[in-house]
Write a protein that holds these residues in place. Sequence first.
Motif, PDB file in Angstrom:
ATOM      1  N   ASP A  48      -8.862   6.296   6.620  1.00  0.00           N
ATOM      2  CA  ASP A  48      -8.742   4.844   6.770  1.00  0.00           C
ATOM      3  C   ASP A  48     -10.008   4.306   7.432  1.00  0.00           C
ATOM      4  O   ASP A  48     -10.588   4.948   8.291  1.00  0.00           O
ATOM      5  CB  ASP A  48      -7.507   4.549   7.643  1.00  0.00           C
ATOM      6  CG  ASP A  48      -7.398   3.092   8.050  1.00  0.00           C
ATOM      7  OD1 ASP A  48      -7.278   2.249   7.144  1.00  0.00           O
ATOM      8  OD2 ASP A  48      -7.415   2.792   9.265  1.00  0.00           O
TER       9      ASP A  48
ATOM     10  N   VAL B  47      -7.255   2.599  -1.858  1.00  0.00           N
ATOM     11  CA  VAL B  47      -6.767   1.218  -1.740  1.00  0.00           C
ATOM     12  C   VAL B  47      -7.775   0.423  -0.916  1.00  0.00           C
ATOM     13  O   VAL B  47      -8.188   0.858   0.157  1.00  0.00           O
ATOM     14  CB  VAL B  47      -5.399   1.154  -1.024  1.00  0.00           C
ATOM     15  CG1 VAL B  47      -4.896  -0.283  -0.998  1.00  0.00           C
ATOM     16  CG2 VAL B  47      -4.384   2.058  -1.701  1.00  0.00           C
TER      17      VAL B  47
ATOM     18  N   ILE C 276       0.846  -1.207   0.000  1.00  0.00           N
ATOM     19  CA  ILE C 276       0.000   0.000   0.000  1.00  0.00           C
ATOM     20  C   ILE C 276       0.878   1.253   0.000  1.00  0.00           C
ATOM     21  O   ILE C 276       0.669   2.188  -0.776  1.00  0.00           O
ATOM     22  CB  ILE C 276      -0.949  -0.007   1.229  1.00  0.00           C
ATOM     23  CG1 ILE C 276      -1.951  -1.152   1.099  1.00  0.00           C
ATOM     24  CG2 ILE C 276      -1.661   1.336   1.379  1.00  0.00           C
ATOM     25  CD1 ILE C 276      -2.874  -1.334   2.293  1.00  0.00           C
TER      26      ILE C 276
ATOM     27  N   THR D  67      -7.758   4.340   2.531  1.00  0.00           N
ATOM     28  CA  THR D  67      -7.573   2.890   2.669  1.00  0.00           C
ATOM     29  C   THR D  67      -8.826   2.292   3.303  1.00  0.00           C
ATOM     30  O   THR D  67      -9.283   2.755   4.354  1.00  0.00           O
ATOM     31  CB  THR D  67      -6.332   2.571   3.536  1.00  0.00           C
ATOM     32  OG1 THR D  67      -6.428   3.275   4.772  1.00  0.00           O
ATOM     33  CG2 THR D  67      -5.048   2.955   2.847  1.00  0.00           C
TER      34      THR D  67
END
Length: 247
Positions: free
Chosen positions: A98, A188, A84, A164
């Motif tokens: 996140d 991601v 990542i 993320t």
Amino acid sequence: MDTPVILKIFSKGKMKDYFVKTEGEMHTDLGIIKLDELKTKNFGDKISSHLGAEFIIQKPRAPDFFIHARRSGAPMMPKDIGVIISNTGLCSSDQVLDAGTGSGILAIYLGGIAKKVITYEVKEEFVEIARNNIALTGLSNIECRHGDIVEEIRKLNEKFDVITLDTIAAAKVIPYVPDVIYPGGFLVTYSPFFEQAKEIREAIGKTNYTDVTTIETLEREISFTDRGTRPATARVGHTGFITIARY
Ligand SMILES: C[S@@+](CC[C@H](N)C(=O)[O-])C[C@H]1O[C@@H](n2cnc3c(N)ncnc32)[C@H](O)[C@@H]1O
């Protein structure tokens, strides 16, 4: 030193390490260590047990938190976190979003590099565990918020360079990513199953991304013995599929 430390000792043919606070006592098979003594020591110094065993004192870093931090949601493995970081080019000016926080391990690695990490966790008891883990790192740029990312992403005014998503809810979050990501930023996702990865690819396909790729990382430890050198027979098998999309 007041923050937790790692104590390492080579014993019975292998390296053992302990993650300890600088107070009280620790009882080991190699003797008792008075942990208060750590307050007068520096990293790299040694501390002795009452039986004379010497432990090296080290400063904990992110991989130590992966091994020793209290766990709730399954933490992401360093091999996947590395992918990542390398594929997004994460850097010190980056704002990161996140979710879910889980044990906070990915957030801790990201926080060690990025300017700011905001991480969302839906389970209140997991928020508590993650906040404690994060506090032990001494990092002050990670904010752990309690909430469902599917709802919370719609309320955000902030924008992010990297997002993320390590949550089963990832596909439901993706439609809102274009509203909160800087142009050229990276999304991601991490998903243990092919079915989830496919669902994520379909959701990304409906947004205005520029590039997208899904990969799996395989790690092989090499074993060195008197008999020979080869990949270790025991290994980590599958962990998850990482999808990286740029906007
Ligand atoms: C696999 S864990 C994440 C582990 C984390 N990346 C780490 O390295 O420690 C997935 C987490 O997502 C959380 N979660 C699931 N759905 C969520 C949602 N809609 N919003 C926020 N968190 C969610 C779960 O409670 C769980 O803690």
